[in-house]
Scaffold this active site. Structure first.
Site, short mmCIF file in Angstrom:
data_model
loop_
_atom_site.label_atom_id
_atom_site.label_comp_id
_atom_site.label_asym_id
_atom_site.label_seq_id
_atom_site.Cartn_x
_atom_site.Cartn_y
_atom_site.Cartn_z
N LYS A 112 31.91 52.97 41.26
CA LYS A 112 31.09 54.18 41.44
C LYS A 112 31.79 55.41 40.86
CE LYS A 112 29.26 52.48 45.84
NZ LYS A 112 29.26 52.74 47.29
N HIS A 167 56.10 46.34 33.94
CA HIS A 167 55.77 45.27 34.88
C HIS A 167 57.06 44.92 35.63
CE1 HIS A 167 53.94 41.92 36.74
NE2 HIS A 167 53.42 41.28 35.70
N ARG A 210 49.31 34.59 38.46
CA ARG A 210 50.63 34.53 39.09
C ARG A 210 50.96 35.76 39.91
NH1 ARG A 210 50.43 31.17 35.28
NH2 ARG A 210 49.28 32.86 34.35
N THR A 211 50.76 36.94 39.35
CA THR A 211 51.23 38.14 40.05
C THR A 211 50.47 38.31 41.37
OG1 THR A 211 51.77 39.10 37.92
CG2 THR A 211 51.72 40.59 39.80
N ARG A 255 47.55 46.62 39.90
CA ARG A 255 47.58 46.34 38.45
C ARG A 255 46.40 47.08 37.83
NH1 ARG A 255 48.10 40.55 35.62
NH2 ARG A 255 50.26 41.06 36.09
C1 NCD Z 1 52.07 39.08 32.17
C2 NCD Z 1 51.35 40.40 32.31
O1 NCD Z 1 50.38 40.52 33.06
O2 NCD Z 1 51.81 41.34 31.66
N1 NCD Z 1 51.61 38.13 33.10
C3 NCD Z 1 52.23 38.04 34.32
O3 NCD Z 1 52.15 38.94 35.12
N2 NCD Z 1 52.95 36.95 34.56
C4 NCD Z 1 52.12 38.56 30.79
C5 NCD Z 1 50.83 38.41 30.04
O4 NCD Z 1 49.74 38.67 30.55
O5 NCD Z 1 50.92 38.01 28.89
#
Ligand code: NCD
Length: 307
Positions: free
Chosen positions: A84, A133, A55-56, A105
């Site tokens: 590397k 997040h 999703r993100t 991320r």
């Molecule tokens: C979440 C995350 O990555 O923290 N996912 C997301 O971005 N929708 C929740 C999860 O991974 O459980």
């Protein structure tokens, strides 16, 4: 609103009024998306994903493409010079030579802070370890706001992995700025919120419990979360806890008629598939809202005009 050139690393980086401005832009985009189809033309978004994501990453990429911009990036760090041994600082300085904005991320807490400190273009934290997040929080708040019309005076139950779940940590921080929010934190003893989050909650209206069914009738919002397998030191502990809470129709029997069931997704077992048909289940709508709020965010950070 002057978010141009800023980064978003933690849930309190923007003021309540600035976030409000983003929700308003997102709602305008939702009602007339074609109006925004070119506002980021000629701009490039880089997605640096050192951890898995559906999703993100997809919603950020879809957001930029729907604004007329373009995207570059990696979703598998081993395909870049990271494998590397390149540092985050050097990677971000390099990406800055090519792109106008970056989304990162990373499994380590603080990674996005390091990236932003070494960059002079906007950096967005798409999750740093078990820490924060903030764009999921924007998504969650937009979803609640669309449904309720406001972001104050409700009882929210957060259930599952409150220790490692970064979406929970960010959402709690953000909700503490609104009035009349009551928190019910539902988790096994082993997965209670970390000390720094309890510190933030000092003086707030909150209780901790292990019993979801018992508190169900009180909830206006139920925020379910996955047990974060990747943050456990051993598999045995994970297996012991992973199915502690499974939301199903029977458990919803005592729930309010206008309850909102949210989940940042991905779901593993914690919500039974039968619940998806319940009109109170809003997690896929929530995922869609994530794209609109990210469109608003990219526009704001790039200073794109919406007129
Ligand atoms: C979440 C995350 O990555 O923290 N996912 C997301 O971005 N929708 C929740 C999860 O991974 O459980």
């Amino acid at each position: 609103m002057s978010l141009k050139g800023r980064s978003l690393i933690a849930p309190l980086d923007f003021s309540v009024a600035e976030m409000e401005g983003l929700f308003e832009i997102a709602e305008k985009i939702m009602t007339d998306p074609t109006r925004y189809a070119d506002v980021c033309k000629g701009q490039l978004l880089a997605t640096l994903f050192y951890e898995p994501s559906t999703r993100t990453r997809f919603s950020f990429e879809a957001a930029m493409l729907r604004l007329g911009g373009q995207i570059i990036g990696f979703s598998e760090p081993n395909s870049s010079a990271v494998s590397k041994g390149e540092s985050i600082a050097d990677t971000i300085r390099t990406i800055e030579c090519y792109a106008d904005i970056a989304v990162m991320r990373h499994p380590k807490e603080g990674a996005a802070t390091v990236a932003a400190a070494n960059a002079s273009f906007p950096v967005i934290n798409a999750g740093d370890g078990g820490h924060h997040h903030p764009t999921q929080t924007l998504t969650d708040l937009l979803t609640i706001r669309l449904q309720n019309g406001h972001l104050d005076n409700f009882t929210v139950g957060m259930c599952g992995d409150l220790k490692f779940g970064r979406t929970v940590h960010s959402l709690i921080s953000a909700l503490l700025r609104y009035s009349g929010i009551r928190f019910i934190l539902i988790s096994p003893e082993e997965l209670k919120i970390p000390a720094y989050v309890s510190e933030e909650l000092k003086g707030a209206d909150y209780i901790e419990t292990q019993n979801l069914t018992e508190v169900m009738p009180q909830l206006d919002v139920l925020y379910m979360t996955r047990v974060q397998r990747e943050r456990f030191f051993n598999e045995e502990d994970y297996v012991k806890l992973k199915d502690r809470y499974i939301l199903d129709n029977a458990k919803l029997a005592g729930a309010k008629e206008n309850l909102m069931i949210l989940h940042p997704l991905p779901r593993v077992n914690e919500i039974a598939a039968e619940v998806d048909k319940d009109p109170r289940a809003m997690y896929f709508k929530q995922a869609k809202n994530g794209m609109y709020i990210r469109m608003a965010l990219i526009m704001a950070l790039l200073g794109a005009k919406d007129d």
